[in-house]
Write an enzyme that holds these catalytic residues in place. Structure first.
Site, short mmCIF file in Angstrom:
data_model
loop_
_atom_site.label_atom_id
_atom_site.label_comp_id
_atom_site.label_asym_id
_atom_site.label_seq_id
_atom_site.Cartn_x
_atom_site.Cartn_y
_atom_site.Cartn_z
N SER A 30 0.95 -1.20 0.18
CA SER A 30 0.06 0.05 0.01
C SER A 30 0.72 1.30 -0.15
O SER A 30 2.11 1.34 0.43
CB SER A 30 -0.86 -0.16 1.08
OG SER A 30 -1.70 -1.26 1.38
N1 SAH Z 1 -1.20 -5.34 4.06
C1 SAH Z 1 -0.24 -5.23 2.75
C2 SAH Z 1 -1.43 -4.62 1.49
C3 SAH Z 1 -2.20 -5.65 1.18
S1 SAH Z 1 -2.74 -5.72 -0.60
C4 SAH Z 1 0.70 -4.07 2.97
O1 SAH Z 1 1.65 -4.39 3.88
O2 SAH Z 1 1.18 -3.16 2.02
C5 SAH Z 1 -4.08 -6.96 -0.42
C6 SAH Z 1 -3.68 -8.31 -0.09
O3 SAH Z 1 -5.06 -8.96 0.34
C7 SAH Z 1 -3.30 -8.90 -1.26
O4 SAH Z 1 -1.93 -9.55 -0.90
C8 SAH Z 1 -4.32 -10.01 -1.57
O5 SAH Z 1 -3.76 -11.34 -2.19
C9 SAH Z 1 -5.03 -10.35 -0.28
N2 SAH Z 1 -6.21 -10.82 -0.25
C10 SAH Z 1 -7.26 -10.64 -1.26
N3 SAH Z 1 -8.34 -11.34 -0.71
C11 SAH Z 1 -8.15 -11.89 0.30
C12 SAH Z 1 -8.75 -12.64 1.21
N4 SAH Z 1 -10.24 -13.24 0.95
N5 SAH Z 1 -8.39 -12.91 2.48
C13 SAH Z 1 -7.00 -12.74 2.75
N6 SAH Z 1 -6.00 -12.01 2.07
C14 SAH Z 1 -6.71 -11.60 0.81
#
Ligand code: SAH
Length: 218
Positions: free
Chosen positions: A67
Site C-alpha cells: 500500500s
Molecule cells: N497489507 C499489505 C497490503 C495488502 S494488498 C501491505 O503491507 O502493504 C491486499 C492483499 O490482500 C493481497 O495480497 C491479496 O492477495 C490479499 N487478499 C485478497 N483477498 C483476500 C482474502 N479474502 N483473504 C486474505 N487475503 C486476501
C-alpha cells in the site's frame, strides 16, 4: 538493504504532511524499512509515496500491492494498536504492514495476518521470520481466525463490500476495526469502527482505494 536517506526522507515527509501523527507510529516506521519488503526490481521506488504492485490478476489488474505509505500511516493511526495487543490483519501481501504492527504491539503482543495467496504468504513468512510474535496464515481472511480470538484490533488491507460477521464476532469489546469499504454507498472509504455492547459503532472514515478482497465474496 536499507537505502538510508530515502527511508528517513519518506518518514519525515509523512510527518510533515500529517499522515503520521503519533510518536509511536513514527518510531515504528523508522524501524521498519519499506525497502526490505518491495521486490528487488522495484527497490528504486521503495521510498516513493506510491503503492508498488506485487502481483497482477488474470485480467491485468493489481491483485496485490504494498500500500501507499500515506495510507499505511493513516490506517495505523486510526487503528492505534497498543503494546501487548493481539492484532489480526487481513491481506498480508509483502508483510510490510504486519512488521509495523509487530513494532507497535511489541514482544508482549501478537500479530496474526491472513493472506489468501499461498506464494505471497510464503514470501511474507520468510521476511517476517525474525519477528517471533508474528504468524502468517494462509486462507480467506473473511472468516477471520477464530482460534486466536478475541482481537483488540482488526485491520483489513483489501477492499471489502461489507464488514464480515466473523470480524465483528472476533473483535474484543472496546476493540477497533479498520476496513476499506467499497460497496455502493461506501465507495472507497476506509472506516474505523469501535466494538460496543450494542455492536459496531462507526467512529471515523476517510477516502481510500484498495485492491478488492478475493474469495467467496469477489
Ligand atoms: N497489507 C499489505 C497490503 C495488502 S494488498 C501491505 O503491507 O502493504 C491486499 C492483499 O490482500 C493481497 O495480497 C491479496 O492477495 C490479499 N487478499 C485478497 N483477498 C483476500 C482474502 N479474502 N483473504 C486474505 N487475503 C486476501
Amino acid at each position: 538493504m536499507s537505502t538510508g536517506s530515502g527511508h528517513l526522507a519518506l518518514v519525515d515527509d509523512l510527518v510533515r504532511r500529517g499522515a503520521i501523527r503519533s510518536e509511536r507510529v513514527r518510531a515504528a516506521m523508522l524501524v521498519v524499512d519499506r525497502g526490505d519488503f518491495v521486490p528487488t526490481g522495484e527497490r528504486s521506488r521503495a521510498h516513493d509515496d506510491a503503492p508498488v504492485v506485487l502481483k497482477l490478476d488474470a485480467d491485468g489488474w493489481p491483485a496485490s500491492t504494498i500500500s501507499q505509505p500515506t495510507m499505511v500511516a493513516l490506517m495505523l493511526e486510526e487503528l492505534a494498536p497498543e503494546a501487548g495487543d493481539k492484532v489480526l490483519e487481513i491481506g498480508t501481501a509483502s508483510g510490510y504492514n504486519a512488521a509495523l504492527l509487530a513494532e507497535l504491539v511489541g514482544p508482549t503482543g501478537a500479530v496474526l495476518t491472513v493472506e489468501i495467496d499461498e506464494a505471497l504468504a510464503d514470501g511474507a513468512r520468510r521476511r517476517l521470520a525474525a519477528r517471533s510474535h508474528v504468524t502468517v496464515l494462509t486462507g480467506d481472511g473473511r472468516a477471520g481466525h477464530p482460534d486466536a480470538a478475541p482481537y483488540a484490533r482488526i485491520i483489513v488491507t483489501a477492499g471489502a463490500s461489507s464488514t464480515s460477521p466473523a470480524w465483528t464476532e472476533q473483535l474484543a469489546l472496546g476493540g477497533r476495526l479498520v476496513v476499506p469499504l467499497t460497496g455502493e454507498d461506501r465507495r472507497g472509504r476506509c472506516v474505523t469502527y469501535e466494538q460496543t455492547r450494542s455492536g459496531l459503532v462507526e467512529r471515523h472514515s476517510m477516502p481510500c482505494g484498495f485492491v478488492p478482497l478475493r474469495g467467496r465474496e469477489g
